[in-house]
Design a protein around this motif. Structure first.
Motif, PDB file in Angstrom:
ATOM      1  N   LYS A 110      37.237  46.316  45.903  1.00 40.81           N
ATOM      2  CA  LYS A 110      37.787  45.152  45.185  1.00 40.81           C
ATOM      3  C   LYS A 110      37.958  45.143  43.657  1.00 40.81           C
ATOM      4  O   LYS A 110      39.007  44.745  43.192  1.00 40.81           O
ATOM      5  CB  LYS A 110      36.829  44.010  45.423  1.00 40.81           C
ATOM      6  CG  LYS A 110      37.225  43.464  46.794  1.00 40.81           C
ATOM      7  CD  LYS A 110      36.180  42.097  47.037  1.00 40.81           C
ATOM      8  CE  LYS A 110      35.688  42.032  48.275  1.00 40.81           C
ATOM      9  NZ  LYS A 110      34.754  40.829  48.535  1.00 40.81           N
ATOM     10  N   THR A 117      45.785  47.342  37.721  1.00 41.84           N
ATOM     11  CA  THR A 117      47.158  46.716  37.095  1.00 41.84           C
ATOM     12  C   THR A 117      47.128  46.594  35.372  1.00 41.84           C
ATOM     13  O   THR A 117      47.920  46.379  34.709  1.00 41.84           O
ATOM     14  CB  THR A 117      47.137  45.207  37.574  1.00 41.84           C
ATOM     15  OG1 THR A 117      45.831  44.541  37.556  1.00 41.84           O
ATOM     16  CG2 THR A 117      47.505  45.445  38.967  1.00 41.84           C
ATOM     17  N   PHE A 118      45.554  46.769  35.094  1.00 42.76           N
ATOM     18  CA  PHE A 118      45.487  46.438  33.584  1.00 42.76           C
ATOM     19  C   PHE A 118      45.831  48.035  32.746  1.00 42.76           C
ATOM     20  O   PHE A 118      46.005  48.030  31.601  1.00 42.76           O
ATOM     21  CB  PHE A 118      44.119  46.183  33.236  1.00 42.76           C
ATOM     22  CG  PHE A 118      43.963  44.490  33.152  1.00 42.76           C
ATOM     23  CD1 PHE A 118      44.079  43.896  34.586  1.00 42.76           C
ATOM     24  CD2 PHE A 118      44.054  43.917  32.096  1.00 42.76           C
ATOM     25  CE1 PHE A 118      43.865  42.645  34.726  1.00 42.76           C
ATOM     26  CE2 PHE A 118      43.802  42.479  32.274  1.00 42.76           C
ATOM     27  CZ  PHE A 118      43.719  41.951  33.444  1.00 42.76           C
ATOM     28  N   LYS A 120      48.697  50.335  32.085  1.00 43.43           N
ATOM     29  CA  LYS A 120      49.923  50.510  32.058  1.00 43.43           C
ATOM     30  C   LYS A 120      50.396  52.019  32.088  1.00 43.43           C
ATOM     31  O   LYS A 120      49.704  53.141  31.631  1.00 43.43           O
ATOM     32  CB  LYS A 120      50.425  49.872  30.826  1.00 43.43           C
ATOM     33  CG  LYS A 120      50.040  48.112  30.624  1.00 43.43           C
ATOM     34  CD  LYS A 120      51.235  47.494  30.734  1.00 43.43           C
ATOM     35  CE  LYS A 120      51.048  46.118  31.378  1.00 43.43           C
ATOM     36  NZ  LYS A 120      49.994  45.563  30.536  1.00 43.43           N
ATOM     37  N   TYR A 227      36.769  46.615  28.053  1.00 42.59           N
ATOM     38  CA  TYR A 227      36.853  46.147  29.510  1.00 42.59           C
ATOM     39  C   TYR A 227      35.525  46.757  30.289  1.00 42.59           C
ATOM     40  O   TYR A 227      35.304  47.996  29.885  1.00 42.59           O
ATOM     41  CB  TYR A 227      38.019  46.388  30.412  1.00 42.59           C
ATOM     42  CG  TYR A 227      39.232  45.922  29.916  1.00 42.59           C
ATOM     43  CD1 TYR A 227      40.427  46.537  29.922  1.00 42.59           C
ATOM     44  CD2 TYR A 227      39.261  44.409  29.596  1.00 42.59           C
ATOM     45  CE1 TYR A 227      41.692  46.001  29.383  1.00 42.59           C
ATOM     46  CE2 TYR A 227      40.595  43.817  29.194  1.00 42.59           C
ATOM     47  CZ  TYR A 227      41.558  44.773  28.795  1.00 42.59           C
ATOM     48  OH  TYR A 227      42.902  44.181  28.602  1.00 42.59           O
ATOM     49  N   SER A 232      29.182  43.028  41.774  1.00 40.39           N
ATOM     50  CA  SER A 232      28.261  41.746  41.210  1.00 40.39           C
ATOM     51  C   SER A 232      26.720  41.927  41.612  1.00 40.39           C
ATOM     52  O   SER A 232      26.164  40.990  41.269  1.00 40.39           O
ATOM     53  CB  SER A 232      28.849  40.806  42.464  1.00 40.39           C
ATOM     54  OG  SER A 232      28.631  40.644  43.470  1.00 40.39           O
ATOM     55  N   LEU A 280      36.807  41.571  28.947  1.00 40.70           N
ATOM     56  CA  LEU A 280      36.696  40.893  30.320  1.00 40.70           C
ATOM     57  C   LEU A 280      35.984  41.934  31.078  1.00 40.70           C
ATOM     58  O   LEU A 280      35.565  42.938  30.972  1.00 40.70           O
ATOM     59  CB  LEU A 280      38.013  40.944  31.129  1.00 40.70           C
ATOM     60  CG  LEU A 280      39.213  40.018  30.275  1.00 40.70           C
ATOM     61  CD1 LEU A 280      40.460  40.407  30.714  1.00 40.70           C
ATOM     62  CD2 LEU A 280      38.765  38.630  30.704  1.00 40.70           C
ATOM     63  N   LEU A 285      33.747  39.858  42.149  1.00 44.26           N
ATOM     64  CA  LEU A 285      34.026  38.119  42.282  1.00 44.26           C
ATOM     65  C   LEU A 285      35.085  37.857  41.528  1.00 44.26           C
ATOM     66  O   LEU A 285      35.407  36.505  41.525  1.00 44.26           O
ATOM     67  CB  LEU A 285      32.654  37.431  41.677  1.00 44.26           C
ATOM     68  CG  LEU A 285      31.432  37.812  42.276  1.00 44.26           C
ATOM     69  CD1 LEU A 285      30.387  37.186  41.541  1.00 44.26           C
ATOM     70  CD2 LEU A 285      31.356  37.118  43.846  1.00 44.26           C
ATOM     71  N   VAL A 287      37.978  38.591  38.096  1.00 44.22           N
ATOM     72  CA  VAL A 287      37.936  38.853  36.584  1.00 44.22           C
ATOM     73  C   VAL A 287      37.167  37.713  35.844  1.00 44.22           C
ATOM     74  O   VAL A 287      37.844  36.716  36.088  1.00 44.22           O
ATOM     75  CB  VAL A 287      39.442  38.964  36.198  1.00 44.22           C
ATOM     76  CG1 VAL A 287      39.410  39.460  34.793  1.00 44.22           C
ATOM     77  CG2 VAL A 287      40.386  40.198  37.034  1.00 44.22           C
ATOM     78  N   THR A 289      35.509  36.160  32.196  1.00 47.32           N
ATOM     79  CA  THR A 289      35.180  36.292  30.919  1.00 47.32           C
ATOM     80  C   THR A 289      33.478  36.244  30.875  1.00 47.32           C
ATOM     81  O   THR A 289      33.042  35.963  31.819  1.00 47.32           O
ATOM     82  CB  THR A 289      35.693  35.046  30.127  1.00 47.32           C
ATOM     83  OG1 THR A 289      35.134  33.909  30.757  1.00 47.32           O
ATOM     84  CG2 THR A 289      37.124  35.102  30.006  1.00 47.32           C
ATOM     85  N   SER A 291      31.518  34.306  29.304  1.00 46.50           N
ATOM     86  CA  SER A 291      30.841  33.238  29.496  1.00 46.50           C
ATOM     87  C   SER A 291      30.742  32.845  31.078  1.00 46.50           C
ATOM     88  O   SER A 291      29.914  32.017  31.521  1.00 46.50           O
ATOM     89  CB  SER A 291      31.592  32.204  28.962  1.00 46.50           C
ATOM     90  OG  SER A 291      32.957  32.405  28.855  1.00 46.50           O
ATOM     91  N   ALA A 292      31.627  33.311  31.941  1.00 43.58           N
ATOM     92  CA  ALA A 292      31.650  33.150  33.448  1.00 43.58           C
ATOM     93  C   ALA A 292      30.425  33.740  34.106  1.00 43.58           C
ATOM     94  O   ALA A 292      30.045  33.374  35.412  1.00 43.58           O
ATOM     95  CB  ALA A 292      32.846  33.527  33.987  1.00 43.58           C
TER      96      ALA A 292
ATOM     97  N   GLU B 110      34.426  32.871  45.756  1.00 40.56           N
ATOM     98  CA  GLU B 110      33.493  33.826  45.952  1.00 40.56           C
ATOM     99  C   GLU B 110      32.286  33.809  45.036  1.00 40.56           C
ATOM    100  O   GLU B 110      32.475  33.519  43.824  1.00 40.56           O
ATOM    101  CB  GLU B 110      34.144  35.314  45.609  1.00 40.56           C
ATOM    102  CG  GLU B 110      34.924  35.997  46.822  1.00 40.56           C
ATOM    103  CD  GLU B 110      34.057  36.051  47.930  1.00 40.56           C
ATOM    104  OE1 GLU B 110      34.462  35.956  49.225  1.00 40.56           O
ATOM    105  OE2 GLU B 110      32.881  36.790  47.797  1.00 40.56           O
ATOM    106  N   SER B 284      47.685  40.939  30.567  1.00 37.77           N
ATOM    107  CA  SER B 284      48.338  42.173  31.053  1.00 37.77           C
ATOM    108  C   SER B 284      49.551  41.893  32.166  1.00 37.77           C
ATOM    109  O   SER B 284      50.174  42.543  32.438  1.00 37.77           O
ATOM    110  CB  SER B 284      47.430  43.344  31.603  1.00 37.77           C
ATOM    111  OG  SER B 284      47.036  43.700  30.357  1.00 37.77           O
ATOM    112  N   TYR B 317      38.264  29.095  32.313  1.00 34.54           N
ATOM    113  CA  TYR B 317      38.192  29.944  33.512  1.00 34.54           C
ATOM    114  C   TYR B 317      37.581  28.870  34.757  1.00 34.54           C
ATOM    115  O   TYR B 317      37.880  28.914  35.769  1.00 34.54           O
ATOM    116  CB  TYR B 317      37.137  31.228  33.753  1.00 34.54           C
ATOM    117  CG  TYR B 317      35.810  30.946  33.441  1.00 34.54           C
ATOM    118  CD1 TYR B 317      35.110  30.602  32.392  1.00 34.54           C
ATOM    119  CD2 TYR B 317      35.167  30.747  34.767  1.00 34.54           C
ATOM    120  CE1 TYR B 317      33.885  30.115  32.340  1.00 34.54           C
ATOM    121  CE2 TYR B 317      33.633  30.283  34.653  1.00 34.54           C
ATOM    122  CZ  TYR B 317      33.182  30.304  33.512  1.00 34.54           C
ATOM    123  OH  TYR B 317      31.845  29.788  33.394  1.00 34.54           O
TER     124      TYR B 317
END
Lengths: 302, 331
Positions: A110, A117-118, A120, A227, A232, A280, A285, A287, A289, A291-292, B110, B284, B317
């Motif tokens: 996952k 995708t980040f 390039k 990054y 998790s 990030l 779970l 993407v 930040t 603080s999340a 999730e 991105s 978020y």
């Protein structure tokens, strides 16, 4: 299941599948312990599981094993609240435990799906030491036919970076091994930095191989995104405010701690990177930040 | 026969909406401003729910997704269309869950907690048929429309808390939300506004005219003068085209310059953005083809004022998780 059997099972798990995260091996071992446990009460079960986790951290002192063990303990507490009868409870725990293991074995995939995708086309990536999650992400990006090149730090004292470089060469990705001291030098050529984590702490910072903090500070100075990719189950209930706050039991290898050597003369093998330096976090779970992360931990432990 | 007529009527409306979208971006053409686009999209989705043929929630979601993808393809830079589609999809999921009587509506995301306690791999395929589902969904979409109608007013109501007398406020370009915000504060307070003209379209001129008609002392400056004038400014208040998932912005060209100048002078940067501008994209994946938009990173922003109150950029978020379901992030 006594201590020796426990340790032997754990070591066997790590041997049969070197690609498995150490936390997953720990959880598998604890599940096996649960299955063979002959206790009569939930409290007794919790106590024996706590001592089993301590025993495992004695073998492998990494943060991940400790967080995996705590998560399993939490899982036991949450399940045991639902059923009165011990044997039914244990059956449900075993089923859920298997399910939990199945889910977390998919977490690396996952993470790779979210992160690739980040990257390039034509990107130059810097990574630190050997991380299986980062490897999986780069594998996925290479499979999507993206062209990118990687700089890996050598990561002393165990030269884990060379192992990473080897694995990347097998994927036909152009890779260069750089000295740990050369991170600042190489950052102007690099587009982004991706690292794994051994543990993700409550503040949203990470605990990872020594040298990560340095790389993060340099990345911030050069304004490059930093990054972190982590599953998790690595979220751990620690809140260090600086490097000193990280408990000694994580900083040094298990053997060093056991020999009782003077720790002020030993080299720590991990460091703490504060959340202000992280752009990030890619987890199974989603993407997040920094603080999340504390939000997730609160949801779990409260 | 009512059947085929309704179908053709529906397809006609969808086609006309799509051509409207293609013709005008935000600000030009018949669809002026993102608020109208949001309202039109939601009204159209309500019509699709009412008139299209579907028997289960899964079918409805499939239809919405299909039409949604066409709408997004018509005008990719207008993100409110995608946002409204995701809101409606979340509504459908919630109503379905409610009809099934499960208490899972609060925990759609999730989380570690869910990983540990769920009994089985969730197999939500939304195949069950509920007769009341259509009515419930349409009612919920109506609530969404009422919310959309009140957003600008809700934001403007908070103006008095943030703007004080004799302050110098800077803004850039033309944002209807920021305009309403400033006009509302002007009813009770006296302050100056400096508007950066925002070349090449120079929408700042229209903003300045509109503000001075409301009795606010306004000055127009060239974009190059932003840094020079910033030392005299107390606050910067701007609108935006989109708010991204990490708390960053996709705003009109020149906003990044403004944000950097504000950071340099430690001037607070306040962004007035209604909830429908929140987009679950991270930079991105956003293809900024036309340099009509700037990316402003979250570190430069002090506060977001939305119709539900003020928030720090690091909290965005969380709002995202309340508005959209993670599976709808990729339509």
């Amino acid at each position: 299941m006594n201590e020796e059997e426990l340790v032997e099972y754990f070591r066997a798990q790590m041997r049969t599948d070197p690609d498995m995260a150490s936390a997953v091996a720990a959880i598998r071992t604890l599940l096996e312990f649960l299955k063979r446990d002959k206790g009569e009460t939930i409290l007794g079960l919790r106590e024996s599981l706590t001592s089993a986790t301590d025993c495992l951290t004695g073998v492998d002192s990494s943060v991940a094993v400790s967080s995996g063990g705590e998560l399993f303990l939490r899982f036991i507490s949450l399940t045991s609240l639902e059923h009165e009868d011990l044997s039914r409870c244990k059956k449900v725990m075993e089923e859920r435990g298997e399910l939990f293991l199945e889910k977390i074995s998919m977490s690396r995939t996952k993470v790779a799906k979210l992160c690739h995708t980040f990257i390039k086309d034509g990107a130059k990536i810097l990574t630190h030491s050997y991380s299986r999650v980062v490897l999986r992400v780069l594998e996925k990006a290479a499979a999507e036919k993206k062209r990118f090149s990687v700089y890996v730090t050598e990561s002393q004292p165990d030269s884990a970076g060379r192992q990473m470089a080897e694995a990347l060469r097998n994927l036909n990705v152009p890779v260069t091994v750089v000295l740990d001291a050369a991170v600042g030098y190489v950052l102007e050529k690099v587009d982004l930095v991706i690292v794994g984590a051994e543990g993700v702490v409550e503040s949203g910072g990470i605990i990872n191989k020594i040298g990560t903090y340095q790389t993060a500070v340099c990345a911030k100075a050069h304004n490059k995104p930093f990054y972190v990719v982590a599953e998790s189950f690595k979220f751990v209930r620690l809140y260090p405010l600086n490097q000193q706050d990280v408990p000694d039991r994580f900083k040094y290898k298990a053997d060093t701690l056991k020999t009782g050597a003077n720790l002020s003369e030993e080299h720590p093998i991990i460091d703490y990177t504060p959340p202000s330096l992280i752009t990030l976090l890619f987890t199974d779970l989603g993407v997040l930040t920094p603080s999340a992360v504390s939000d997730e931990l609160i949801k779990l432990y409260l | 026969m009512p059947g085929p007529d309704r179908e053709t009527d529906l397809t006609e409306r969808i086609e006309s909406f799509l051509s409207d979208l293609k013709r005008g971006g935000s600000g030009t053409g018949p669809l002026r401003g993102s608020a109208e686009t949001a309202r039109e999209t939601t009204a159209l989705l309500r019509r699709i729910t009412a008139q299209a043929r579907w028997s289960s929630a899964g079918d409805l979601m499939e239809i919405i997704r299909k039409e949604g993808r066409r709408m997004i393809a018509a005008q990719p830079s207008e993100t409110t269309v995608g946002n409204m589609i995701r809101r409606v999809l979340k509504i459908v999921r919630e109503e379905y869950a409610r009809s099934r009587g499960s208490s899972e509506e609060t925990d759609q995301q999730e989380s570690l907690h869910k990983l540990l306690t769920s009994g089985g791999l969730s197999e939500e395929n939304f195949r069950q048929h509920f007769t009341a589902l259509k009515a419930n969904v349409i009612e919920a979409i109506n609530e969404l429309l009422t919310e959309l109608e009140g957003t600008t007013d809700n934001i403007a109501m908070q103006a008095l808390e943030h703007i004080h007398s004799n302050e110098v406020i800077m803004t850039i370009g033309r944002s209807r939300t920021a305009e309403a915000f400033l006009k509302d504060a002007a009813r009770k307070r006296k302050f100056h506004v400096i508007v950066a003209e925002c070349a090449p379209f120079c929408q700042g001129h229209e903003m300045a005219t509109s503000l001075s008609k409301a009795g606010i002392e306004t000055t127009v400056i060239a974009d190059a003068a932003i840094f020079a004038v910033m030392s005299r400014v107390n606050k910067v208040i701007i609108g935006t085209q989109t708010v991204l998932a990490n708390g960053g912005l996709r705003a009109v060209n020149g906003t990044h310059t403004l944000a950097l100048a504000a950071k340099h002078h430690s001037t607070p940067l306040i962004v007035c953005a209604p909830m429908f501008k929140l987009s679950p994209q991270i930079l991105s994946k956003v293809n900024v083809h036309c340099p009509v938009f700037d990316y402003v990173p979250p570190e430069l922003i002090t506060l977001f004022i939305s119709n539900i109150g003020g928030h720090a950029p690091s909290y965005i978020y969380r709002l995202m998780s309340e508005l959209y379901h993670p599976e709808d992030h990729e339509l």
